[in-house]
Each structure stands twice: as structure tokens, then as C-alpha cells.
Design an enzyme around this catalytic site. Structure first.
Site, PDB file in Angstrom:
ATOM      1  N   GLN A   1      79.793  42.911   3.607  1.00 38.28           N
ATOM      2  CA  GLN A   1      78.986  44.116   3.779  1.00 38.28           C
ATOM      3  C   GLN A   1      77.746  43.878   4.627  1.00 38.28           C
ATOM      4  OE1 GLN A   1      78.218  45.601  -0.162  1.00 38.28           O
ATOM      5  NE2 GLN A   1      80.122  46.778  -0.232  1.00 38.28           N
TER       6      GLN A   1
ATOM      7  N   SER B   1      79.098  50.324   9.698  1.00 40.09           N
ATOM      8  CA  SER B   1      78.426  51.100   8.656  1.00 40.09           C
ATOM      9  C   SER B   1      76.932  51.234   8.929  1.00 40.09           C
ATOM     10  CB  SER B   1      78.648  50.448   7.287  1.00 40.09           C
ATOM     11  OG  SER B   1      79.996  50.576   6.888  1.00 40.09           O
TER      12      SER B   1
ATOM     13  N   TYR C   1      89.390  53.344   5.115  1.00 45.67           N
ATOM     14  CA  TYR C   1      89.332  54.189   6.299  1.00 45.67           C
ATOM     15  C   TYR C   1      90.299  55.361   6.164  1.00 45.67           C
ATOM     16  CZ  TYR C   1      86.812  50.513   8.811  1.00 45.67           C
ATOM     17  OH  TYR C   1      85.886  49.581   9.211  1.00 45.67           O
TER      18      TYR C   1
END
Length: 392
Positions: A125, A131, A225
Site C-alpha cells: 500500500q 491510489s 479493480y
């Protein structure tokens, strides 16, 4: 080990792949950090700040001497050819649309890591640049809508009467869409949203939005996704969305399928059915657009069906770059965190047994490691060999 941070040269690009903060982090990993003069100015980082962080400012980067090149935009083929064999690159690569560069990287023996390919797992992440940049873009698109809408977003009750809140419809509830929902809600609008992934309903509700449920097949691919709907399902989706689009004062579209053209969610007829003065912001304009007729980087006035006014159709282009300070802060940290994973015992030594390293690798050892891109390159070579039009 020499690590280079270039001044981005693509028109309109204001971001930078490294900040003074990440220069300190990279220096601590054993790199000599070289920053091209002026690289961070548009993002609010003058050369002196890099020098104070331990980096060295150079007039131009000598690409042939670099062990690692960190970048924002995909490299040009000519740049890739100047890198030495065994050099490493880290940045956005847009592999499906930049096949000439992918081929040049492979031919030059460069090991390239594409941030679009970073696996969507918890451990990665902190390296997920898609993102982090979508977060900025989702925020920006609401501001762009708010300044164009000829009315308030929030409810106002005054002695002169009550001003009702604007109705905002967000299509696509990924990172960008959720940020758009949250921002519009904070501005006081009534917010509605739809996504073809049913799991998004709880996330929309947590931000104060109302999820619109449509009678459609679910479309969630691996990694969270969205996947492309079938042609018939896409037509049905537009039919079901039409009345919700007509009720909206602001429509924001954020739907994208990685590596493919953005899905068409809204037709021109649907836009013409909106009220005069309404605003449509298409965040997917650069990848073909979710809205028919959108042009990336331009505002288009679309006449309403009854001829009483116009709807403003906004094709956002590179919204993250427009907020270069914070988008660079996040992006540079994504880059530095991935680079840290490539260093072992003070040397660059990518461990391809690591799923993050292997997943993000585009080219290595003269080969294209990302199979979908390798397949596209094979198709392009075959078409060129058959006398058909190849890459441009």
C-alpha cells in the site's frame, strides 16, 4: 550508487519523483542522489532544499552513469536507450500505450519497474502510486465542478429564502470516486454514487453518500479493480443511469479499467437531458472518457435537449499534476518505498522472489516480464511484419 531525479519534460507536468524528504530517505539507503536543476520548483521544492537534504544539484543528468532513474511520466524511447545495461527505472510507465518505450527498455537491458503494476496487497500500500494520485484527482475534480456550477453546493436557509443543496452524482467508487464523494459531502451537497462493484456500497455510505443500486451483473476483477461490462450490460447500465444523470446538478465520472480504454457510461443524449447550468467532470478523459464527446483538457458546452441552455462538459487532464505539491509528496514517497525494497546490504539487488518486486517489474535482462505487455508487443510486431500499421 547514483540515483537520478529528473526535471519532467512533458507539457503540463509539474510533479517531481523525489522531494527533499525522500532525498534524505534515499541517501540513508546508500544512494548519491542527483537532482536535475529546477526539478522540484513547480512542486514547491527549490534546489537549495534538496542540497540541504544531502542531494547534489546537477545542470543535467548523465543518464549513462545512473544506477537508478526515478521519474513521474513514462520515459521516451530515446531516454531509455541512453541508460546503461543493468540500470533500474522506477515510475509510471503506461505499458499498454507506450510500447515503443517498453521495447527500448528491454533492448537496452534496463530493469524497469512500473508503478501501475504494483500488486494491490496490504504490504504494497505504501508503494501504490495509482491510489495516491487518484486521491488527489478525486479531490480536484470536485473543486473544478464547484467553481463552474452557477449555484451553491450546500443548503442555505436565509431570511430571503431557502437555497436547496446541489445534487452530485459520482460514477465509479474507487479511490478517486470515494475522495470525490467525501469532498462533495464536506462542501454540503447531497451525494449519490454508483459502481459496478457491489462491495462499494458500504464505502459510499460511510462517507455520507447514497448508493444507487442497478439491476446489473457484478463486475469485480482480481485485486479489487473493476472489469469491463459486456456490450449488452453496458447499454443496460446507461439506460438505468439516465434518470439519475438527469436529476444531477453535478456529474463526476471516475470509472477506469486498468490498461484499457475508459468505459462509456454517459451518452451525449444523457448529458443533453440534464438541466441548464449543470456541470459534468470526466476524470477519465485522458483514457478515452466515460462521457461521450469529452475532450481531455477542454471545456465543452453541450446544448440541452430543449434548447433552453447548456451543460458544461469538463475533460480533466492530469488533475494530480495541477496540485503538484501534495501529489509529489505522496508520489515521491511511493517511489522511495519501492526503491527501498530493491536495496539489500547497501546494493541494488532486486529480489524477484518477492511478489511486490516481481509484480511491479516490467522489463529485466533484455526481456519483457509483464506478460500482457509482452503479448501486446508480439501482436504489434506481427502486424508490422504483415505490412499493417504498427506503433507510432
Amino acid at each position: 550508487m547514483q540515483l537520478g531525479i529528473p526535471r519532467e519534460r512533458r507539457d503540463g507536468e509539474r510533479r517531481v519523483a523525489g522531494t527533499p524528504d525522500t532525498a534524505r530517505q534515499l541517501t540513508g539507503l546508500g544512494f548519491e542522489v542527483l537532482v536535475e536543476a529546477g526539478a522540484g520548483e513547480a512542486a514547491g521544492h527549490p534546489d537549495r532544499d534538496y542540497e540541504q537534504a544531502g542531494a547534489r544539484i546537477v545542470p543535467d543528468l548523465d543518464l549513462a552513469d545512473l544506477d537508478l532513474l526515478a521519474h513521474v511520466r513514462p520515459l521516451e524511447p530515446g531516454t531509455a536507450r541512453l541508460l546503461k545495461p543493468g540500470a533500474i527505472t522506477v515510475g509510471f510507465a503506461s505499458p499498454s500505450s507506450e510500447l515503443a518505450t517498453v521495447r527500448a527498455l528491454a533492448d537496452a537491458g534496463v530493469t524497469s519497474f512500473a508503478l501501475e503494476l504494483v500488486p494491490r496487497i496490504s504490504r504494497a500500500q505504501s508503494m501504490d502510486a495509482l491510489s495516491s494520485q487518484a486521491l488527489v484527482a478525486g479531490y480536484r475534480c470536485v473543486l473544478e465542478a464547484a467553481i463552474r456550477l452557477p449555484r451553491f453546493f450546500p443548503l442555505y436557509m436565509t431570511a430571503a429564502g431557502t437555497v436547496p443543496p446541489a445534487r452530485v452524482l459520482v460514477l465509479g467508487a474507487g479511490v478517486a470516486g470515494l475522495q470525490a464523494i467525501g469532498t462533495a459531502k464536506r462542501l454540503g451537497a447531497r451525494v449519490f454514487a454508483n459502481d459496478i462493484r457491489p462491495a462499494s456500497a458500504d464505502e459510499v455510505a460511510s462517507l455520507g453518500g447514497t448508493f444507487i443500486r442497478l439491476d446489473l451483473e457484478t463486475a469485480e476483477a482480481a485485486g479489487g479493480y473493476a472489469r469491463q461490462l459486456s456490450s449488452d450490460a453496458g447499454t443496460r447500465q446507461r439506460q438505468l443511469l439516465a434518470p439519475h444523470v438527469a436529476d444531477a446538478d453535478v456529474l463526476i465520472t471516475t470509472a477506469a479499467v486498468p490498461g484499457r480504454r475508459a468505459p462509456l457510461l454517459v451518452t451525449l443524449d444523457m448529458v443533453q437531458g440534464m438541466r441548464p447550468g449543470s456541470v459534468v467532470v470526466d476524470l477519465a478523459a485522458e483514457s478515452g472518457g466515460n462521457v461521450e464527446g469529452v475532450v481531455a483538457g477542454q471545456d465543452t458546452a453541450v446544448a440541452t435537449a430543449d434548447g433552453s441552455g447548456h451543460v458544461q462538459l469538463v475533460g480533466l487532464k492530469d488533475p494530480a499534476s495541477a496540485m503538484a505539491a501534495d501529489s509529489s509528496r505522496l508520489y515521491a514517497k511511493n517511489v522511495a518505498n519501492l526503491v527501498a525494497l530493491l536495496v539489500r546490504d547497501g546494493a541494488l539487488a532486486p529480489d524477484f522472489g518477492d511478489e511486490v518486486v516481481a509484480g511491479a517489474c516490467l522489463t529485466s535482462g533484455g526481456a519483457v516480464r509483464h506478460q500482457p505487455t509482452a503479448d501486446l508487443l508480439g501482436t504489434a510486431r506481427q502486424e508490422t511484419g504483415n505490412g499493417q500499421e504498427g506503433e507510432r
